[in-house]
Design an enzyme around this catalytic site. Sequence first.
Site, PDB file in Angstrom:
ATOM      1  CE  LYS A 149      40.589  40.487  60.424  1.00 32.62           C
ATOM      2  NZ  LYS A 149      41.849  41.028  60.901  1.00 32.62           N
ATOM      3  CD  GLN A 157      43.550  43.898  62.097  1.00 35.12           C
ATOM      4  OE1 GLN A 157      42.782  42.963  62.313  1.00 35.12           O
ATOM      5  NE2 GLN A 157      44.095  44.092  60.911  1.00 35.12           N
ATOM      6  CG  ASP A 166      45.804  36.274  63.169  1.00 31.32           C
ATOM      7  OD1 ASP A 166      45.266  36.220  62.042  1.00 31.32           O
ATOM      8  OD2 ASP A 166      45.876  37.309  63.859  1.00 31.32           O
TER       9      ASP A 166
HETATM   10  N1  GUN Z   1      46.658  42.830  59.790  1.00 29.71           N
HETATM   11  C1  GUN Z   1      46.580  42.595  58.456  1.00 29.71           C
HETATM   12  N2  GUN Z   1      46.320  41.293  58.216  1.00 29.71           N
HETATM   13  C2  GUN Z   1      46.239  40.694  59.425  1.00 29.71           C
HETATM   14  C3  GUN Z   1      45.980  39.349  59.829  1.00 29.71           C
HETATM   15  O1  GUN Z   1      45.787  38.433  59.031  1.00 29.71           O
HETATM   16  N3  GUN Z   1      45.970  39.143  61.168  1.00 29.71           N
HETATM   17  C4  GUN Z   1      46.196  40.126  62.067  1.00 29.71           C
HETATM   18  N4  GUN Z   1      46.184  39.809  63.355  1.00 29.71           N
HETATM   19  N5  GUN Z   1      46.437  41.378  61.735  1.00 29.71           N
HETATM   20  C5  GUN Z   1      46.457  41.661  60.418  1.00 29.71           C
END
Ligand code: GUN
Length: 296
Positions: free
Chosen positions: A54, A98, A121
């Site tokens: 990311k 996350q 998100d």
């Molecule tokens: N962990 C795995 N996929 C995601 C996601 O799309 N967002 C977040 N915040 N954590 C994750």
Amino acid sequence: MVAKVIDGKAFAAKVRAQVAAHVARLREEQGLQPGLAVVLVGEDPASQVYVRNKHASTVEVGMASFEHRLPAETSEADLLARIARLNADPAVHGILVQLPLPKHLDSDLVINAIAPAKDVDGFHISNVGLLGTGQKSMVPCTPLGCLMMLRDHHGSLAGLNAVVVGRSNIVGKPMAQLLLGDSCTVTIAHSRTKDLAAVCRGADILVAAVGRPEMIPGDWVKPGATVIDVGINRIERDGKARLVGDVHYESAAAVAGAITPVPGGVGPMTIACLLANTLTACCRAGGLPEPEGLTA
Ligand code: GUN
């Protein structure tokens, strides 16, 4: 019929390029740089890889990336204080915590502490409610990516029968809401659905998001249907590690009109949509027009 393969990798590259061009214009014309803060608590190896990817993608499109790596034993109060600081920071337009969080932390409480306008998100309860009532919201990245691919392939989705297999809060439910927003007739199916095969066979658009390797065979697919496979399952076959979707690709591709492969389908769209959401959040914060084609 041999299905058209929907190339998610190429599509995601196009979305990232669109985001990068818009970011460049914002910086030049408005002196505004979108910023994304990613909070990682603990040392989960998979999460570390996601967070690294990311960060690299964020920098690549010209945005500011703020990484907050906190020890696994971080208290809820400390984490909430960190989120409060990010909520108040004008350089931060998007915040992502996350998941999964260490067990002593309440994920719902933490996610709902993020300012809804910065919740890239789309997991905050306000955004869930806004999406469910057809109002402007931040939309979860994976279903947004699926919607973009479907719109690109079909143009209008109005009147099409869409079946979403899977009812998770992260994919299944928001996907269904987005399809409804585009005037599909939507069915949400799941593990307890009666005669799932017959339900799937009625789908013009079949979205599989159950997390079970190759559970949807080709003879559940209506000839000419569009199949979006959200599953990413690690399996071992012939002694080799492989990634497969929730759809049995070979048999489904023989009858579908279009299909996303795994890997290289939905997967790459998720980070591209995270960047798109961060850009959207920045534009909204600045009272500027939203980027075209990058929102629901
Ligand atoms: N962990 C795995 N996929 C995601 C996601 O799309 N967002 C977040 N915040 N954590 C994750």
